[in-house]
Scaffold this motif. Structure first.
Motif: not given
Length: 207
Positions: A4-8, A73-75
């Motif tokens: 899980h890649k989360i961009v904030m 390409k975040p989830e």
């Protein structure tokens, strides 16, 4: 492999001096979220990527969206924006104001772009507060922007983080603890309130 890649992405509240941090997390709510998920489930494969930039408005997010969101390409994409769009109006900076209609159109365009090309899950955070006074001029002006975030969360089936509502609720309790250092930027207490509100909204959706 990161599951899980989360961009904030957001302004200085998200940024929180991340470029001075060897881990790139900064000292704000993003770090608290990262640490929470590590300690809540050590086996969870979650990567938080802080893309906050101080002084940003929705127009600035649009300029860097390809690089800081699409190329990652975040989830998941978590967006916190709107404070500077109002704050600059309060400072009487007349040039290139981002009024509610423009804020809505740009924000919607970014969400459409993200949904269509990446399929990323969306987390929309209400802008927090401008001054620790429920009926301050800044908070009254902020209402339209909060309503826009609520509207877009419904349109795009996004998770809504009710940060503005959480902060107002806290202020109405007449707490003696300061949430901000200057009416906008967070104390450690303010960052904790943001993180807790985010976690309650997202629950265990990302792990």
């Amino acid at each position: 492999m990161v599951a899980h890649k989360i961009v904030m992405i957001g302004d200085s509240i998200t940024d929180s001096n991340r470029l001075e941090d060897p881990e790139g997390m900064g000292g704000g709510y993003v770090r608290l979220l990262r640490d929470y998920y590590i300690t809540e489930d050590p086996e969870a494969r979650v990567e938080f990527v802080n893309k906050g930039v101080s002084a940003n408005r929705i127009t600035d997010l649009e300029e860097r969206w390809q690089r800081d969101v699409m190329d990652e390409k975040p989830e998941w994409v978590s967006i916190s924006i709107g404070i500077n769009d109002v704050w600059r109006q309060l400072d009487n900076q007349e040039m290139d104001q981002v009024l509610p209609d423009r804020f809505l159109s740009i924000y919607r365009r970014l969400l459409n772009w993200t949904s269509e090309e990446t399929g990323s899950n969306l987390i929309l955070m209400q802008p927090t507060i401008i001054e620790e006074e429920v009926f301050s001029r800044g908070n009254q002006m902020l209402k339209s922007y909060v309503e826009i975030v609520n509207q877009l969360a419904g349109e795009f089936d996004a998770i809504l983080v009710p940060a503005h509502e959480a902060f107002l609720k806290h202020l109405k309790k007449n707490s003696k603890s300061n949430l901000t250092t200057d009416g906008v930027h967070m104390t450690s207490t303010g960052n904790m309130l943001m993180a807790k509100t985010w976690i309650r909204a997202v629950e265990r959706s990302i792990i």
